[in-house]
Write a protein that holds these residues in place. Structure first.
Motif, short mmCIF file in Angstrom:
data_model
loop_
_atom_site.label_atom_id
_atom_site.label_comp_id
_atom_site.label_asym_id
_atom_site.label_seq_id
_atom_site.Cartn_x
_atom_site.Cartn_y
_atom_site.Cartn_z
N VAL A 62 1.05 -1.19 0.00
CA VAL A 62 -0.10 0.15 0.12
C VAL A 62 0.93 1.34 -0.04
O VAL A 62 1.86 1.24 0.85
N GLN A 63 0.46 2.30 -1.01
CA GLN A 63 1.27 3.38 -0.98
C GLN A 63 0.35 4.59 -1.11
O GLN A 63 -0.68 4.63 -2.06
N ALA A 64 0.49 5.48 -0.30
CA ALA A 64 -0.46 6.62 -0.13
C ALA A 64 0.37 8.00 0.20
O ALA A 64 1.14 7.96 0.96
N PRO A 65 0.09 9.13 -0.41
CA PRO A 65 0.49 10.35 0.11
C PRO A 65 -0.03 10.98 1.15
O PRO A 65 -1.22 10.43 1.73
N VAL A 66 0.70 11.38 2.15
CA VAL A 66 0.18 11.97 3.45
C VAL A 66 0.66 13.53 3.59
O VAL A 66 1.54 13.90 2.83
N PRO A 67 -0.06 14.14 4.65
CA PRO A 67 0.35 15.44 4.89
C PRO A 67 1.98 15.67 4.93
O PRO A 67 2.54 15.02 5.82
N GLY A 106 5.98 22.81 0.25
CA GLY A 106 6.87 22.62 -0.93
C GLY A 106 7.34 21.11 -0.88
O GLY A 106 8.42 21.01 -1.70
N ALA A 107 7.04 20.24 -0.41
CA ALA A 107 7.25 18.76 -0.31
C ALA A 107 6.13 18.13 -0.31
O ALA A 107 5.00 18.45 0.14
N MET A 108 6.20 16.68 -0.74
CA MET A 108 5.08 15.83 -0.63
C MET A 108 5.78 14.63 0.25
O MET A 108 7.07 14.28 -0.05
N VAL A 109 4.86 13.78 0.81
CA VAL A 109 5.30 12.79 1.72
C VAL A 109 4.67 11.43 1.07
O VAL A 109 3.52 11.46 1.17
N MET A 110 5.28 10.38 0.92
CA MET A 110 4.67 9.29 0.42
C MET A 110 4.91 8.02 1.41
O MET A 110 6.05 7.98 1.91
N GLU A 111 3.75 7.59 1.98
CA GLU A 111 3.90 6.24 3.07
C GLU A 111 3.78 5.07 2.23
O GLU A 111 3.02 4.79 1.24
N THR A 112 4.75 4.36 2.38
CA THR A 112 4.90 2.88 2.06
C THR A 112 4.62 2.02 2.93
O THR A 112 5.31 1.81 4.13
N MET A 113 3.69 1.11 2.70
CA MET A 113 3.30 -0.04 4.00
C MET A 113 3.43 -1.57 3.48
O MET A 113 2.75 -1.61 2.13
N LEU A 114 3.81 -2.52 4.02
CA LEU A 114 3.81 -3.88 3.58
C LEU A 114 2.88 -4.71 4.74
O LEU A 114 3.31 -4.52 5.91
N ILE A 115 1.83 -5.32 4.39
CA ILE A 115 1.04 -5.75 5.30
C ILE A 115 0.83 -7.36 4.97
O ILE A 115 0.65 -7.69 3.83
N HIS A 116 1.11 -8.25 6.01
CA HIS A 116 1.21 -9.61 6.02
C HIS A 116 -0.25 -9.96 6.23
O HIS A 116 -0.84 -9.77 7.46
N GLY A 117 -0.91 -10.50 5.25
CA GLY A 117 -2.43 -11.11 5.23
C GLY A 117 -2.68 -11.70 6.31
O GLY A 117 -3.54 -11.57 7.02
N PRO A 118 -2.21 -13.00 6.66
CA PRO A 118 -2.45 -13.82 7.45
C PRO A 118 -2.47 -13.30 9.17
O PRO A 118 -3.42 -13.61 9.80
N SER A 119 -1.38 -12.68 9.24
CA SER A 119 -1.25 -12.05 10.67
C SER A 119 -1.50 -10.68 11.02
O SER A 119 -1.80 -10.49 12.00
#
Length: 217
Positions: A60-65, A69-82
């Motif tokens: 999952v990747q999504a921009p956050v505040p 003059g800059a943008m911040v991108m959050e990158t998340m890796l989520i383990h489905g079973p756990s």
């Protein structure tokens, strides 16, 4: 880095992901402004998606505040079973405060944030210089004919592509590459004639893209 209280299961899954990916993404794109190659976002996603899915990890990747003059991108890796997760933020400066500049910064942040989180690397890569508006010595630009090898070098040791190659790249660029090309032209120490020619080519290509988008709207 953001993480769940436990990362034991996602850690085990990521170890399997990294073992299968091998740690290296082959470059598929060229930055003609500096005559070097880099891995595009498309090739990175295409290289890792099936492996992540195999070990039940969602990306999952999504921009956050962020700061002005800059943008911040959050990158998340989520383990489905756990339900365990790890994530991080990548902040990238926005050089032109319009939709094109923001889109370009988001793409850079997605690329580098994702590769860092997965522990991936690519070949020699200075394409990020576009995001920082790197300056170029005017002496390395081609004015007419092909320069001697010593005249093609910039301070970081990379060759600069010929004027014809740069124009050809502009004529086939998408929006993201046009933003990078425009930043480069504005920061490079070019003679007025060449600068005007490149800016004209960028403007013409942008009009063509806008016309194509209008036709498909």
């Amino acid at each position: 880095m953001n993480r769940s209280d436990s990362i034991a299961r996602i850690g085990k899954a990521l170890a399997s992901v990294q073992a299968e990916l091998g740690g290296l993404i082959a470059p598929d794109s060229t930055n003609p402004m500096y005559d070097n190659r880099y891995a595009s976002l498309a090739i990175i996603i295409g290289s890792i998606r099936a492996v992540l899915n195999k070990f039940e990890i969602a990306l999952v990747q999504a921009p956050v505040p962020g700061t002005v003059g800059a943008m911040v991108m959050e990158t998340m890796l989520i383990h489905g079973p756990s339900g365990e997760y790890i994530g991080s933020y990548c902040e990238m400066p926005v050089e032109t405060l319009d939709s094109h500049g923001v889109a370009s910064a988001q793409t850079y942040a997605r690329r580098y944030g994702l590769m860092a989180l997965l522990g991936l690397a690519q070949g020699p890569d200075d394409d990020g210089n576009a995001a920082y508006n790197a300056a170029v010595e005017s002496s390395v630009l081609l004015s007419r004919g092909e320069p001697e090898p010593s005249e093609q070098r910039v301070s970081n040791g990379h060759r600069l592509a010929s004027r014809e190659a740069i124009l050809a790249e502009i004529e086939n660029s998408d929006v993201e590459r046009l933003v990078s090309a425009e930043r480069w032209v504005n920061s490079a120490q070019l003679d007025a004639h060449l600068s005007a020619r490149l800016k004209g080519a960028i403007a013409q290509r942008r009009r063509i893209i806008q016309r194509q988008q209008s036709q498909h709207a």
